[in-house]
Structure formats: structure tokens, C-alpha cells
Design a protein around this motif. Sequence first.
Motif, short mmCIF file in Angstrom:
data_model
loop_
_atom_site.label_atom_id
_atom_site.label_comp_id
_atom_site.label_asym_id
_atom_site.label_seq_id
_atom_site.Cartn_x
_atom_site.Cartn_y
_atom_site.Cartn_z
N LYS A 137 0.83 -1.21 0.00
CA LYS A 137 0.00 0.00 0.00
C LYS A 137 0.86 1.26 0.00
N GLU A 143 1.91 1.73 -3.48
CA GLU A 143 0.81 2.27 -4.29
C GLU A 143 0.71 3.78 -4.08
N GLY A 146 -3.75 -9.09 -3.22
CA GLY A 146 -4.55 -8.02 -3.80
C GLY A 146 -3.82 -6.69 -3.74
N HIS A 147 -3.27 -6.37 -2.59
CA HIS A 147 -2.54 -5.11 -2.48
C HIS A 147 -1.28 -5.11 -3.33
N GLU A 204 -2.57 -4.28 -6.79
CA GLU A 204 -2.93 -2.86 -6.88
C GLU A 204 -1.67 -1.98 -6.98
N GLU A 233 -10.34 -8.08 -0.97
CA GLU A 233 -9.46 -7.04 -1.51
C GLU A 233 -8.98 -7.50 -2.89
N ALA A 292 -8.78 -5.85 -6.92
CA ALA A 292 -7.44 -5.78 -7.51
C ALA A 292 -7.40 -6.55 -8.83
N LYS A 313 -8.65 -4.48 -11.58
CA LYS A 313 -7.61 -3.55 -12.03
C LYS A 313 -6.59 -4.27 -12.93
#
Lengths: 659, 659
Positions: A96, A99, A159-160, A163, A205, A209, A212
Motif C-alpha cells: 500500500k 501504491e 490483492g494489495h 494494486e 481485496e 485488484a 484492475k
Amino acid sequence: MQSLKNTLWVGLLILSGSAAAQKGSEIRPVNFAQVAVKDQFWTPHIKKIAAVTLPVCIEYTENKTGRIRNFERVAGSLDDGKGHEGIYFDDSDVYKALEAIAYALKLEPNPTLEEKADEWIAKIAAAQEPDGYINTYYSLTGLDERWKDMERHEDYCAGHLVEAGVAYYDATGKRDLLDVGIRMVGHMMTIFGPDKRNWVTGHQELELALVKLYQTTGEERYLAFSDWLINERGKGHGKGGIWENEHWGAAYCQDDKPIEELENISGHAVRAMYYYTGVVDVASYKDKPGYMRAMDRVWEDVVHRNTYLTGAIGSSRHNEGFTEAYDLPNASAYGETCASVGMVFWNQRMFQATGTSKYIDVLERSLYNGALAGISLAGDRFFYPNPLASDGDERKEWFGTACCPSNIARLLASLGNYVYAQTDAAIWVNLFVGSQANIQLGNHEVILRQETDYPKDGESKIVIEPKKQHDFALHIRIPGWVKGEAIPGDLYRFGQGPASKPLIKVNGKEVTYQEEQGYAVLKRKWKKGDEVSITMPLEAQAVYPHPSIQQNQDRVAIQRGPLVYCVEGVDNQEEVFNLLLPAVGNFKSVWEPNLLGGITSVEVNGKVAGAAGDGQQVELQDKTVKAIPYFAWANRGKSPMQVWIPTKIHSVTLNKSAE
Amino acid sequence: MQSLKNTLWVGLLILSGSAAAQKGSEIRPVNFAQVAVKDQFWTPHIKKIAAVTLPVCIEYTENKTGRIRNFERVAGSLDDGKGHEGIYFDDSDVYKALEAIAYALKLEPNPTLEEKADEWIAKIAAAQEPDGYINTYYSLTGLDERWKDMERHEDYCAGHLVEAGVAYYDATGKRDLLDVGIRMVGHMMTIFGPDKRNWVTGHQELELALVKLYQTTGEERYLAFSDWLINERGKGHGKGGIWENEHWGAAYCQDDKPIEELENISGHAVRAMYYYTGVVDVASYKDKPGYMRAMDRVWEDVVHRNTYLTGAIGSSRHNEGFTEAYDLPNASAYGETCASVGMVFWNQRMFQATGTSKYIDVLERSLYNGALAGISLAGDRFFYPNPLASDGDERKEWFGTACCPSNIARLLASLGNYVYAQTDAAIWVNLFVGSQANIQLGNHEVILRQETDYPKDGESKIVIEPKKQHDFALHIRIPGWVKGEAIPGDLYRFGQGPASKPLIKVNGKEVTYQEEQGYAVLKRKWKKGDEVSITMPLEAQAVYPHPSIQQNQDRVAIQRGPLVYCVEGVDNQEEVFNLLLPAVGNFKSVWEPNLLGGITSVEVNGKVAGAAGDGQQVELQDKTVKAIPYFAWANRGKSPMQVWIPTKIHSVTLNKSAE
């Protein structure tokens, strides 16, 4: 691993600023890369992300905690004989932060930040297992245990990672981190899926993602995998600690019902928000009327019965989530910063799916209040829960579970995403934020320049500069608070009836306009230099709660434009919990450029209860009560604070004992 | 394992009711086996232990939780494929329940309880490792990890095992459990000790248990091992989770300073109490003036600056222990039931070491208030923390960390231990409890019969029946509360000056008496049927706090005899936090035989603040406030409660928000 990377890297196409597979008639955000924000309200906050917040995150991530060292240990570049440091979901904070760095880099080049990100990404890539799996907790404590307990956040971290990979690729063109994410997803898809093993994401999550990832790569299988994960829920597949826990169980992570049967919100608030965001994302590509009917029902349950005035959600500290309808305690409100961030995500998707302004009303509320309160004005300290009444509290530099700092950072750095939306034939002005947007309407380029002091006042000017004269619809959001609607539904209402409609002028001349789905729609052939001015009556208003909210009976709150207000002790001789306000406030707004970075304070004539007669009597005296915007509280030391102030005395507590 | 048992069983001698190695001139308790309690106040509580409390403990221990199943899994008699259930210290609850059962059996034969205990003991014995080690957590999760983290309660569990073994042997003559304990201690002594490995008990308890083992077996090495463990502390030997935890560290378990350097209490309250109890125990056998000087200093710090009016200790929920001097918050008070039980243990030892009544004053306070509040009147539910102000709370059937239920059970079942003490030439009457005691004074047998309604009133009659006429000193405690001393030191004081001295008559004739160390001393040649009557003025008194206790400024509490009072909502139209009492109360005591099992309530004319003028004003009206003994609160549903009531208004809170 280099060879593996190259073989996996297939078919990647990135379509900057728009969704690869969406039709031109579908609403999509104008990507923040195309939106240069220059705003008296937001720019100071956004600037602090790169200057202050991210350096704090970096310091905690790699020095004060072992989040980066964990990756080094897996890769073997650090051999200190220590095992995994921290909690099993700590990798996600690194992603994160990356990101948020990516978004900051898109806003403004920053070689220091980019170098740091590249260094971390190399360490992350080196920690990936040969089969594509990546999770430092299991790599360091034993891979035999991976993919057993569905709540150990392996999928959440993935997921993170995805992302962050998408964001960093989008910002820099560097694809290493995205590659790591693609390999991890590929690894998962060899194990889980139709005719393979079942899997329920313990903390949703990955679903959003994967969408995306689909948007970035154009590969349908990621979208299909996301949809499959959504469909795994509520069918008894969940396994692991939370499912066995008598206090939590499947409902804690929304695994108690299949998606299409959802009626109400329940369980952990952040999980719910990420889940719903992913659901609407998938529904925007696949024909899923059942998903959207469920989302409509759940949204109504959230907004009509379970949202704080600040746009925060989650009233229980026990499950970091929901209890029952209208249970909205103030002092013990959880209102996690991340859940308000999630409300922004979900409501943006709901708007895109419908083109209706009520979702942006909620988004705006959560953004300006519940989410923004999560970070200090200086950008260096954070709240995790955000109560609406407090004996005094202070934001912290960091948390053991450190989801909130990087979450608010990535939201603010990408704020531009939420200002405008578009199809090929129309533009939506959703937020009143000073900015310049470069928008591609089909084959036409249009520049929009917005100038405003909002929410200081309700004036906004939009200059339109199509490359050449062009016919399109400009949708300007008429905020709920202008229409006398505090929040969609009847959870909160303003004292006054509807104010006058916004006055809209084009090139200086008032125009009449259609209102469609909450927007003033101006359809015309726009030419270079056309100027639209919007004037909204923006004054402090009294807000009243639904009578079913026990905790707020005979209390009033103050809202001014999108900002919810609170009374803080430091402005009121520390007198906060002994105030009595008139049910209908006679408010006086004062612009204070030197207070809290520049805010409008609101004054109202109320009363204060205090001791008299040598402490043997109680007396109510007149008092001018001063309120400030809620997001700015707790920036001047510990001081009591309250949003909902009594208008009628029900009970009296003498010498409330210091806990 | 049978052979091992026999080889280890050497030199066991049990000297019922007295300490093996103590000199006749040293003060020791009259063992509760010699004290038949028949008391209007205590007997109902004690009877519920065997009838209600122990069945609840048994049900939770073997059915609703896996505490017994863990032993079966180690022994192999249960093969359900599951690992260890519960927390790593759960074995200790089994041992404490067995200790409480042992005491109950001493009071009254109970074949059902004894059968259950024998069944458990067989399961425990079968779970002992060949080398003597016993701990189901490590046996089930991997013995490689044992004896690494000093805070994993391996020694703590061993201590409770030994205590249970001693008690069960004492009660039944059956030595199997004691054997298990002896083997475990033997195992430890092969690993730890001078010239062997260092060890710091992470949760003290074994120290005092080893002294009991010494008293039971007469083997000096147990006493020496206990002393060695005490001396291990504060020298940097501690290793494990808590020592590495930045918030806790060595001070959390009193490992920050060597015993002789202790000045103040700090850290976890229960650990402190068990530690100090063991320290005084050891000092009573070995010449340790440095230990006792440290204990004097620490006792003063506890009693003069850190004890709640209820005799509870530990003001912080964070460390379940101490913060700083005079920090005694009411609503958030921790005051763990087990810490009050620990106060009883420690103060009993301090009394034995000194013969001074002030320690019994504290013991009595903790026993009648802080500890007794931990159990419901019905005997089936328990408090873990015991706050002095509450919005309403209810006792629970059980806890994840289930130390308190069995701890209060073993205390009450062995209550007789605290009534009398003796040397070979003197008897101390410490508590006013209806009872018959058989006391061996050197070669002389003396029976003492005490009849009293205490604490309903201050009358007590003691009939003395020496087998033959005998010369000894009878010490009758003059409670601090009679002497105008709320608690030793100046932490709390009564409004009135000292009351008149207790009136003591022998055979109907008033006698003058010497007061020595807080006792009325009657020395004479006692003959059969001599009757001593004691009359103490027992009335409700106002108590005031030391001005350094911020939380209690301008507040008053009520005490009547040894009982601290509280105001509970159910008796006062739920009005508790809006009361104002006169600084000098005019109290009216009312015996209510049908209320809460029979209590004396106290009424006082005060005022109540409430809304007036349609909720726009506050008014104080006269109100008769009713208080009940603190130990009895929360037995009639959830209702607010407060011990310290304001006498002067400092602050007014309107409509205190429901959390």
C-alpha cells in the motif's frame, strides 16, 4: 527468475486513464493523471503526502518495523537468525505504501521516493518463491502451512500487491512489481478455481485488484477469477480461525450469504467495503443484475440506517464493523479510517454503474469528514478509529496493524480520480475541487479548468476549452446538502427546507437547466473559453438525527456545505459535554485564515451548565459556542470533542469520574 | 511410572495445621481443618462453593473447555486428532480447582467431588512425561520448545500443581497428585539452580508453593530452591516474550530489581502478590532481614498510596497492575479478583512475620470487599476486574483466562485459615467469624467458640474451653475502623475521630487491657467456660480520600465496620452519577434480612440533579440515597454503581452519551 518473468509477461496493454474493456457509453472516472489539482482546500493535504506522510511510512516500514527485513530474510540477503517480524498481514502495508508512492510520483516526479520504491520492489521480487507464491510470513514460518487458513490474509496481501503493481506500472512504466503480482495471481489460479480447490478470501481485496489487473492487461481470466471468488462466498467453503470463532464466524467476513442474497450489511466494515467495490467492478463488465440488486439493497441499509454523520461506518470495536440498524454510539464509534476510504471506493463504483449523484453525496461526506479526520493536518499522524465524541485523543505515528496510514495516503494522492467522470459523450463534475482536467471525449480533447474556494463558499467557475468546438453534456452535481437532503434517505435531516437551487450561468448569463439523476445537465456545443459559473448557497445548517438513533435523541449537529462540525474543548474553555444548544441554531460563520490551516468556524449562542453556590448548585449560563470542521479536530493537543450537542437535558452527571 | 513414584517418595512427613520447621514462638495460622466456621455472614458463601461454584468450575474445566481433554491427549487416552485446546496456562485452572475441591472436602465429605478429583488426578498423572515434566501445552505442541520462554507459565502451572497436591494430600491422605508435583519440581531442579541454568519465573507462584512443599515434606531443598528463584530476579536473566515487549519488559513481572532493592510496587498485580507472599514465606524460615525490609517498604507503597478503598489493587487494565502512586481511577479500575485474593495471602504472611494487626486490617478489607465482590451471591458467576464505578455490569460464568473463579473458590473454602493464629503460648483472634477452633498450644488443647453477627453489629462472644486450666495470652484484634483509622497510613480517613475503645468483658465483668501491636491482650489462666465478650461501636462512617487521589476530589464514600458501601441504581431509581451527598453524612443503618441474602443498608439525605423546565434547566432536589455493601452489587441485573459520591460539584455533564 528473470526468464520466468519474461515468459509470464504476455499480452500486457495499458490504456491510461480508462477501462480497457468498457464501452464508450459507460461512465468511468477521469484518471487523476489527467487531473491537475490546484485547490485551496485539498492541495495542502495532498502536498504533505509526498513531503511528510510517505517518509513516515517508509521509516516505519523499513526501519522501525521489520516489514522490509522480512522480504530480505526470505530472499536470503539478510541472515540475522531472526524469524518473521510482525503480523502475518504486514506485507500488505509495504504494497500500500508503494501504491501511494506511485500516485505521488504521478503527481510530481520525486527521485528519492522513486529510488526507494525501486529498491523495495527489487527486494520484493527476490522474495518470490519459484512457484510464484509470495508472502513473507509463510515463507519464513513454513510454506507447508500456506493456503490452509483462509483468513491469514495471503489473498489480501496478493490483492494489495497487484494494486501496487498496477499503480507503479501506470506511474513509471516499470513493470517489475506488476510482474510479481501477475505471477502470484497465476500461482493462485493453478490451485483455486472451478474444478480446482475452493477458496474464500478471508479479507476481501483481491477481487477489486483483479479487476484492475484485467483493466491493465486486458486478460479476461482475471475478471473471471474475481467473479469466481465473489461466487465462492456464502456457500460453506470458508475454513480457518475466524470461521471457528464463536464470536465471529462466517458473517465476520460476509461469508454467511451468497452475494445475490445479501440484504443488509454486517461484519467487518473494511472487508465489506472492499468486497462491494469488487462486486460492482465485476458487474460493470459482466451482466450481473443480481449483483447490482444486492448492492442497491445493501447500500440502502448502509446509508439509510448505519452511517455516521461523518460518513464513517462501523459502530463496534468488537468486530470493527456493524451491529444493528440505527446503533450509532458516538464515543465508542469505531469508524475506522480505512472503512471511510472504502466508502469512497464503493460509492465511486456505484456512481459509475448508475450515473446518480446520491453516491457522490455519500462519497463527498466520507472523504471530507470520516476519511480526512484520519490524518493530522501536518500529515504525520493518524487515527485508526474516528469517534464522534471523545474525552480527548491524539493521532498516532503508527499502529501495529498499520493499514490506515498508507490507505489515507493512497486516497489523497489519487484524489484527482474522484473529481470528474466521463463517457465518450459527457462529462460529470462530481467534486468542487480547483483543478485542470484533460479529457478525451471519443476523438475530442477537452480541457476543463475549475476554480473554486469550496467548501469555504459555494462558488465554482469552470472554464471549458475543447480543442475544437464540440457538442457534449456537462453534468454538474447538485450536492444533497444544497437540496436540503443531509444524506440520501432519512437518517439525518436539515432543519431548513430545501435551499434555492444552484444558480448556474454560462458566459455570465443565467441558464435554466434540467436536473437528471441529481445533476444539472448542460447540453450544448461547447467552444473554447466557455465559462460556467455555479453559485450554491453554502451556510451552516442544523442537522437532526433519525429518532431511532437512541444515542442522539434531542441532539443537534452542525454542517456547513460538505463539512460536518464538532465542538472542541480548546475553543470552548474545555467545556464540551455541558453545552446546551438551541434546537434551531442561529449560526455565524467566520473565515479564520490562521486557524488550523484556514477554516471557517461556526459560532452559535448556547448555554453552558456549571457549578454554582460553592459547588452545591448547577447553573446554566449563556455561552457562545464555537465549532470547527470535524476533520481538523485533535490537532492542538488532547481536548474533549463532541459532534452531537444536546438541545434538551435528559440526564445530568456530576463530576464525571476520570476513567 | 509406578516405580518412579516410589523412588521419589522419600521423607514425606505432614504436620497437620502447623509449619514443620517453625519454632513454637513463631506465629502461624490455625489451620482451617481445626476451625469449623458457622457464621451468619460467611457460611452461606462457603456452602455455595461446594454446592454451586465447584460444579460450575468442573463443567467448564472438563466439558465446556478442553482443559481435561488436554491431559487425556498427552496420555493418549483421547485420540481425536486435535492439538492443545486453549491457552498455555490452562493447566493451572485444573490444579486450582483441585485445590478448592480439597478444601471443600476438608470442610465436609463429598463423595461426588472426591470421585471427580480422583478421576482428574489419574488423568494428570498419566500425562506426566518420563522425566517428570508436566505441561500439556508443550507436550502437545512440542517439547523442544519447553523451558525457553520464561513467561510461558510452565513454572506457574507447576506451582499450582504443588499447591493442589499438598492440599489434596492434606484433605484426603491421597498422595498421587503430590507425587506428580514432587516429580515436576525434581525435574526442574535437575535443570535449574546454582551452577545450573538460570531461571526467572515469568508469573510468580512456584515460590510460595515450594514453601508449602517444604512444610509438607520437611525437605530443606525445596525451601532453598524457592529462595534461589527469588534471588534470580532483577539480574538480567529474564528471557522471553514479555521481556522483549517494549510496553512490558522486566518490570511487568517484577524482574527489574533484585528483591532486596525493591522500593515500590510495579507491574502485574497478581504476580506481585504471589511473589511477595513467597518472599515472606521464605523469610519466615531463613534469616532474611533484607527481604523483610524490602517487604516493609513495598507494603507501605501498596497500602499508603496504591490500594482501592475496597482493598483491591491494580489500577491499569493495560498491565493488569500498577501505574503511579495515587492513580486510582474508579470506572476503569482493574482490581482483579485474584489480586485481592493475593492481598489476603500476602497480608496474612506479613502478620505472621510481625504479629501486627495492621496487616489483618488490610486483609479484612480485601476479603470482605475486593475479593468477595468477585463472586455472585449465588456462587455461580464471577468478576475478573472489580471497578468502583460502573454504568452497569454483570458477572460472567467463566473467562478465557479463568484464574478468578477457582481462586475465589479456594479462598472461601479455606476461609477458616484466616480467623485465628497462634504460637505455642498465645492465640490471636484476627477475624470476627462465628466458629469453633481446636487449638494445640504446645501440649495443651484449647477449644475456642466464637459467636457473632459481625459485621451486622460489633458484638462478639468467645467461649474458651481449655482441656485443663491453662495460662496463655489471648490477642483480640482491635480493627482499624474502630480506632478511626480507615486504612493504615493516610490514603483514606474517616470523618469522625477515634471511636471509644472496644468494651471487653470477661465473664460479664469489664476488664482493662493492654493494647499491643493493635491487639487487646488478655493474659490469664483460662479455665473451661470462660467467656470473653467484645463490644465495638459499629456504625456507618463517612470516608474521605487523600487529596492526591485526583479522581476522588471532593467525594465521600461510606464504610460500616469492615464493609465498604456503594450506591447502586436499582435502589435509587437508577440515579447514581447525579447524586450529591453532604460532606458529613447523617447515616441511618437498616438491617434488611430479605435483601441480597441479608444486609444492612445505609441511608443518607442527599440531593439529586435532574432536568427541569422542559429540559432547559437543571435542578437539585432532596433525595434519600440508599447504599448497599459493595460486595453485593450487580446481583440484581445490570445497574449503574458508584462508591465515591461527590460532595461538591466540579463539573456537569449533560446527557452523557451512551457509549
